[in-house]
Design a protein around this motif. Sequence first.
Motif, PDB file in Angstrom:
ATOM      1  N   GLY A 109      26.285   3.310  -4.465  1.00  0.00           N
ATOM      2  CA  GLY A 109      26.017   2.032  -5.110  1.00  0.00           C
ATOM      3  C   GLY A 109      24.705   1.427  -4.660  1.00  0.00           C
ATOM      4  N   PRO A 110      24.347   0.250  -5.203  1.00  0.00           N
ATOM      5  CA  PRO A 110      23.092  -0.422  -4.854  1.00  0.00           C
ATOM      6  C   PRO A 110      23.054  -0.863  -3.402  1.00  0.00           C
ATOM      7  CG  PRO A 110      24.020  -1.297  -6.894  1.00  0.00           C
ATOM      8  CD  PRO A 110      25.072  -0.439  -6.281  1.00  0.00           C
ATOM      9  N   GLY A 111      21.834  -1.137  -2.922  1.00  0.00           N
ATOM     10  CA  GLY A 111      21.659  -1.580  -1.550  1.00  0.00           C
ATOM     11  C   GLY A 111      21.772  -0.435  -0.565  1.00  0.00           C
ATOM     12  N   SER A 112      21.954  -0.793   0.705  1.00  0.00           N
ATOM     13  CA  SER A 112      22.017   0.238   1.740  1.00  0.00           C
ATOM     14  C   SER A 112      22.615  -0.348   3.013  1.00  0.00           C
ATOM     15  CB  SER A 112      20.616   0.772   2.053  1.00  0.00           C
ATOM     16  OG  SER A 112      19.791  -0.269   2.576  1.00  0.00           O
ATOM     17  N   MET A 113      22.814   0.521   3.984  1.00  0.00           N
ATOM     18  CA  MET A 113      23.239   0.139   5.326  1.00  0.00           C
ATOM     19  C   MET A 113      22.300   0.823   6.325  1.00  0.00           C
ATOM     20  SD  MET A 113      26.320  -1.591   5.241  1.00  0.00           S
ATOM     21  CE  MET A 113      27.943  -1.631   4.460  1.00  0.00           C
TER      22      MET A 113
ATOM     23  N   ILE B 199      25.694  -1.786  12.589  1.00  0.00           N
ATOM     24  CA  ILE B 199      25.505  -1.494  11.174  1.00  0.00           C
ATOM     25  C   ILE B 199      25.163  -2.797  10.466  1.00  0.00           C
ATOM     26  CG2 ILE B 199      26.596  -0.694   9.051  1.00  0.00           C
ATOM     27  CD1 ILE B 199      28.382   1.108  10.727  1.00  0.00           C
ATOM     28  N   ARG B 200      24.074  -2.786   9.695  1.00  0.00           N
ATOM     29  CA  ARG B 200      23.622  -3.988   8.990  1.00  0.00           C
ATOM     30  C   ARG B 200      23.634  -3.745   7.494  1.00  0.00           C
ATOM     31  NH1 ARG B 200      19.365  -6.569   6.449  1.00  0.00           N
ATOM     32  NH2 ARG B 200      18.753  -8.644   7.215  1.00  0.00           N
ATOM     33  N   THR B 201      24.141  -4.731   6.747  1.00  0.00           N
ATOM     34  CA  THR B 201      24.171  -4.621   5.294  1.00  0.00           C
ATOM     35  C   THR B 201      22.833  -5.037   4.691  1.00  0.00           C
ATOM     36  OG1 THR B 201      24.981  -6.878   4.919  1.00  0.00           O
ATOM     37  CG2 THR B 201      26.635  -5.183   5.331  1.00  0.00           C
ATOM     38  N   HIS B 202      22.469  -4.372   3.575  1.00  0.00           N
ATOM     39  CA  HIS B 202      21.265  -4.719   2.819  1.00  0.00           C
ATOM     40  C   HIS B 202      21.613  -4.692   1.335  1.00  0.00           C
ATOM     41  CE1 HIS B 202      18.428  -4.050   6.244  1.00  0.00           C
ATOM     42  NE2 HIS B 202      19.333  -3.145   6.596  1.00  0.00           N
ATOM     43  N   GLY B 203      21.366  -5.793   0.634  1.00  0.00           N
ATOM     44  CA  GLY B 203      21.541  -5.802  -0.815  1.00  0.00           C
ATOM     45  C   GLY B 203      22.950  -5.454  -1.247  1.00  0.00           C
ATOM     46  N   GLY B 204      23.074  -4.955  -2.466  1.00  0.00           N
ATOM     47  CA  GLY B 204      24.398  -4.574  -2.954  1.00  0.00           C
ATOM     48  C   GLY B 204      24.548  -4.901  -4.442  1.00  0.00           C
ATOM     49  N   MET B 205      25.742  -4.630  -4.986  1.00  0.00           N
ATOM     50  CA  MET B 205      26.970  -4.340  -4.264  1.00  0.00           C
ATOM     51  C   MET B 205      27.137  -2.832  -4.071  1.00  0.00           C
ATOM     52  SD  MET B 205      30.911  -5.278  -5.337  1.00  0.00           S
ATOM     53  CE  MET B 205      31.146  -3.833  -6.365  1.00  0.00           C
ATOM     54  N   GLY B 206      27.297  -2.426  -2.815  1.00  0.00           N
ATOM     55  CA  GLY B 206      27.471  -1.027  -2.504  1.00  0.00           C
ATOM     56  C   GLY B 206      28.550  -0.813  -1.469  1.00  0.00           C
ATOM     57  N   LEU B 207      28.691   0.434  -1.029  1.00  0.00           N
ATOM     58  CA  LEU B 207      29.775   0.802  -0.117  1.00  0.00           C
ATOM     59  C   LEU B 207      29.332   1.927   0.796  1.00  0.00           C
ATOM     60  CD1 LEU B 207      32.933   0.577   0.518  1.00  0.00           C
ATOM     61  CD2 LEU B 207      33.156   2.549  -0.990  1.00  0.00           C
ATOM     62  N   LEU B 208      29.535   1.747   2.089  1.00  0.00           N
ATOM     63  CA  LEU B 208      29.334   2.803   3.086  1.00  0.00           C
ATOM     64  C   LEU B 208      30.717   3.292   3.480  1.00  0.00           C
ATOM     65  CD1 LEU B 208      27.117   4.201   4.920  1.00  0.00           C
ATOM     66  CD2 LEU B 208      27.856   2.579   6.686  1.00  0.00           C
TER      67      LEU B 208
ATOM     68  N   GLN C  11      31.618  -2.784   2.869  1.00  0.00           N
ATOM     69  CA  GLN C  11      30.874  -3.251   1.700  1.00  0.00           C
ATOM     70  C   GLN C  11      29.591  -3.983   2.080  1.00  0.00           C
ATOM     71  OE1 GLN C  11      32.059  -6.854  -0.533  1.00  0.00           O
ATOM     72  NE2 GLN C  11      32.336  -5.521  -2.310  1.00  0.00           N
ATOM     73  N   ASN C  12      28.510  -3.667   1.358  1.00  0.00           N
ATOM     74  CA  ASN C  12      27.336  -4.535   1.364  1.00  0.00           C
ATOM     75  C   ASN C  12      27.342  -5.272   0.030  1.00  0.00           C
ATOM     76  OD1 ASN C  12      26.714  -1.688   0.576  1.00  0.00           O
ATOM     77  ND2 ASN C  12      24.791  -2.591  -0.140  1.00  0.00           N
ATOM     78  N   HIS C  13      27.440  -6.604   0.093  1.00  0.00           N
ATOM     79  CA  HIS C  13      27.808  -7.378  -1.094  1.00  0.00           C
ATOM     80  C   HIS C  13      26.624  -7.804  -1.942  1.00  0.00           C
ATOM     81  CE1 HIS C  13      29.166 -11.022  -3.313  1.00  0.00           C
ATOM     82  NE2 HIS C  13      30.239 -10.275  -3.503  1.00  0.00           N
ATOM     83  N   SER C  14      25.559  -8.328  -1.307  1.00  0.00           N
ATOM     84  CA  SER C  14      24.421  -8.827  -2.085  1.00  0.00           C
ATOM     85  C   SER C  14      23.217  -9.013  -1.178  1.00  0.00           C
ATOM     86  CB  SER C  14      24.770 -10.165  -2.745  1.00  0.00           C
ATOM     87  OG  SER C  14      24.767 -11.208  -1.782  1.00  0.00           O
ATOM     88  N   GLY C  15      22.098  -9.367  -1.796  1.00  0.00           N
ATOM     89  CA  GLY C  15      20.877  -9.562  -1.039  1.00  0.00           C
ATOM     90  C   GLY C  15      20.884 -10.788  -0.148  1.00  0.00           C
ATOM     91  N   ILE C  16      21.758 -11.737  -0.437  1.00  0.00           N
ATOM     92  CA  ILE C  16      21.799 -12.956   0.373  1.00  0.00           C
ATOM     93  C   ILE C  16      22.895 -12.920   1.434  1.00  0.00           C
ATOM     94  CG2 ILE C  16      20.815 -14.357  -1.476  1.00  0.00           C
ATOM     95  CD1 ILE C  16      23.636 -15.435  -2.009  1.00  0.00           C
TER      96      ILE C  16
END
Length: 225
Positions: free
Chosen positions: A48-52, A59-68, A206-211
């Motif tokens: 999905g979008p974004g990254s970890m 582990i840090r979330t970036h953007g989204g919505m994605g899944l590690l 989950q990385n949910h969004s850019g904010i």
Amino acid sequence: MLTRKTVTTLLLVAVSTLFAFAAAAPQQTPAWKPLFNGKDVTGWKHVGPGSMTVEDGLIRTHGGMGLLYWTGGKLGDCRIRVVYKMRDFNDNSGIFIRIPIEPREEWMPVNYGYEVQIDNHPEDSNEDDYHVTGTLYSLTKPLAKPGKPGPEWNTMVITLDGPHTIVVLNDVTVTDYTEGQPVPEQKYAFEPQRGIRPNEGYMGLQNHSGIDVVFFKEVSIQSLK
């Protein structure tokens, strides 16, 4: 000289004593197995979008919505311990469980697994208590709301015991749900489809969004067997 009756009695007493000691001996608790090595995301895969990324052992979330998700196989009859914190006063994320097959995109886990929500203030997004931290997103009502704001650390323990799911957040039970119990009807298109989930499944973060930025310090499992 001891009689045969006396010897038999002494043997019975000895055996009974051994059984008593064995029953009283504490049972060895299975060890916690870390799924995150604190250095990189070896054993994990992102969809999905974004990254970890891993920064300073977190582990840090970036953007989204994605899944590690953890690629090591399906989990069941175990406890999953996740230690996390929000960067800001409140940020959105989640821990996915009971995903039936390996994810290839971000929405299948939403609709066919469960998201254990991370969001202390769903009212800010016009959502209700069924969307607060520790609930099965949009499906269960919280028994309590013990989520700590950022940047305080939170410890979540998710127990998967057959069809039974228990979520304990900061030592307080938030969710106690068994497959087949009634759930509210779907209100929004982004909420998961209703239906029974498997006893075993993949798990992910989950990385949910850019904010929304959430940091994960620990992801570990402990067998119930």
